[in-house]
Write a protein that holds these residues in place. Structure first.
Motif, PDB file in Angstrom:
ATOM      1  N   GLU A  42       0.766  -0.880   0.015  1.00 17.20           N
ATOM      2  CA  GLU A  42      -0.093  -0.067  -0.038  1.00 17.20           C
ATOM      3  C   GLU A  42       0.691   1.216  -0.056  1.00 17.20           C
ATOM      4  OE1 GLU A  42      -1.147   0.048   4.629  1.00 17.20           O
ATOM      5  OE2 GLU A  42      -1.563  -1.623   3.352  1.00 17.20           O
ATOM      6  N   ASN A  43       0.337   2.268  -0.525  1.00 16.55           N
ATOM      7  CA  ASN A  43       0.970   3.765  -0.613  1.00 16.55           C
ATOM      8  C   ASN A  43       2.080   3.455  -1.254  1.00 16.55           C
ATOM      9  OD1 ASN A  43      -0.785   4.761   1.368  1.00 16.55           O
ATOM     10  ND2 ASN A  43       0.363   3.955   3.245  1.00 16.55           N
ATOM     11  N   ILE A  44       2.002   3.048  -2.420  1.00 16.78           N
ATOM     12  CA  ILE A  44       3.156   2.755  -3.525  1.00 16.78           C
ATOM     13  C   ILE A  44       2.705   3.756  -4.738  1.00 16.78           C
ATOM     14  CG2 ILE A  44       4.350   1.541  -5.166  1.00 16.78           C
ATOM     15  CD1 ILE A  44       4.556  -0.811  -3.170  1.00 16.78           C
ATOM     16  N   THR A  45       3.417   5.029  -4.944  1.00 16.84           N
ATOM     17  CA  THR A  45       3.240   5.946  -5.883  1.00 16.84           C
ATOM     18  C   THR A  45       3.804   5.527  -6.972  1.00 16.84           C
ATOM     19  OG1 THR A  45       5.151   7.428  -5.200  1.00 16.84           O
ATOM     20  CG2 THR A  45       2.991   7.741  -4.006  1.00 16.84           C
ATOM     21  N   THR A  46       3.441   6.246  -8.152  1.00 12.95           N
ATOM     22  CA  THR A  46       4.086   6.063  -9.453  1.00 12.95           C
ATOM     23  C   THR A  46       5.354   6.601  -9.439  1.00 12.95           C
ATOM     24  OG1 THR A  46       2.065   6.515 -10.634  1.00 12.95           O
ATOM     25  CG2 THR A  46       3.933   6.727 -11.794  1.00 12.95           C
ATOM     26  N   SER A  47       5.492   7.471  -8.741  1.00 15.00           N
ATOM     27  CA  SER A  47       7.160   8.040  -8.498  1.00 15.00           C
ATOM     28  C   SER A  47       7.910   7.215  -7.737  1.00 15.00           C
ATOM     29  CB  SER A  47       7.072   9.511  -7.658  1.00 15.00           C
ATOM     30  OG  SER A  47       8.394   9.767  -7.322  1.00 15.00           O
ATOM     31  N   TYR A  48       7.427   6.261  -6.844  1.00 12.26           N
ATOM     32  CA  TYR A  48       8.044   5.593  -6.118  1.00 12.26           C
ATOM     33  C   TYR A  48       8.526   4.103  -7.041  1.00 12.26           C
ATOM     34  CZ  TYR A  48       9.334   1.892  -2.307  1.00 12.26           C
ATOM     35  OH  TYR A  48      10.194   0.976  -1.669  1.00 12.26           O
ATOM     36  N   THR A  99       8.907   4.157 -10.263  1.00  6.55           N
ATOM     37  CA  THR A  99       9.762   4.646 -11.256  1.00  6.55           C
ATOM     38  C   THR A  99      11.154   4.636 -10.911  1.00  6.55           C
ATOM     39  OG1 THR A  99       8.075   6.114 -12.030  1.00  6.55           O
ATOM     40  CG2 THR A  99      10.476   6.743 -12.567  1.00  6.55           C
ATOM     41  N   GLN A 155       3.567  -1.419 -12.750  1.00  7.40           N
ATOM     42  CA  GLN A 155       3.329  -0.009 -13.095  1.00  7.40           C
ATOM     43  C   GLN A 155       2.556   0.398 -14.428  1.00  7.40           C
ATOM     44  OE1 GLN A 155       6.270   2.836 -12.181  1.00  7.40           O
ATOM     45  NE2 GLN A 155       5.863   4.269 -13.886  1.00  7.40           N
TER      46      GLN A 155
END
Length: 167
Positions: free
Chosen positions: A2-8, A10, A166
């Motif tokens: 959880e809480n995994i962003t696209t930025s993370y 990348t 992603q």
């Protein structure tokens, strides 16, 4: 996960790809050394040990110190940036443990023997069992390189898994 962003993701992809690329480059150098250089100096000990000397041979000491240091830094960064992605992190930790064990083997067996072979080249002597020692070093080196190749191949499914998260 959880809480995994696209930025993370990348950043995780970037560092995993960098360490994978560097590992494959390192394997290329190891394969070249194993198939081309090692047979030359191991063929006729101690006569060909001069090939191992700094400044007079093909000593790769600085190359390997820099390459392994760079790779281990990127490997650790890949673990850090993939930390929130459990399956990738766990496999990276397993691969790192295997890598670390082989590096410890390298530093405890291979490097001291190369240093000894270099000393023999500088001051020729009649070292005992030199043919046996070089043959064993060469045979064990095949195993070591194979393990490093297996570790690098282990990165491929991790890269695929990460890219699939992603995309």
């Amino acid at each position: 996960m959880e809480n995994i962003t696209t930025s993370y993701l990348t950043r995780a992809e970037t560092w995993l790809c960098i360490t994978t690329l560097i590992y494959f480059l390192m394997n290329g150098a190891q394969i070249f050394e194993t198939l081309i250089l090692v047979p030359k100096w191991a063929a006729s000990p101690p006569d060909n040990f001069g090939l191992l000397l700094d400044g007079r041979g093909v000593s790769l000491k600085i190359f390997w110190i820099v390459f392994h240091s760079l790779h281990e830094i990127t490997f650790i960064l890949a673990i850090i940036f993939c930390w929130k992605i459990d399956p990738v992190r766990n496999w990276l930790l397993i691969l790192f443990a295997i890598h670390f064990a082989v590096r410890a083997w390298t530093l405890s067996y291979f490097a001291p023997n190369i240093i000894d072979f270099q000393k023999i080249a500088e001051t020729p002597s009649h070292a005992k069992d030199l043919i046996t020692r070089t043959s064993l070093w060469q045979a064990l080196n095949y195993i070591r390189v194979a393990i490093f190749i297996a570790v690098s191949l282990g990165f491929i499914p991790l890269c695929i898994k990460l890219f699939n998260l992603q995309h």
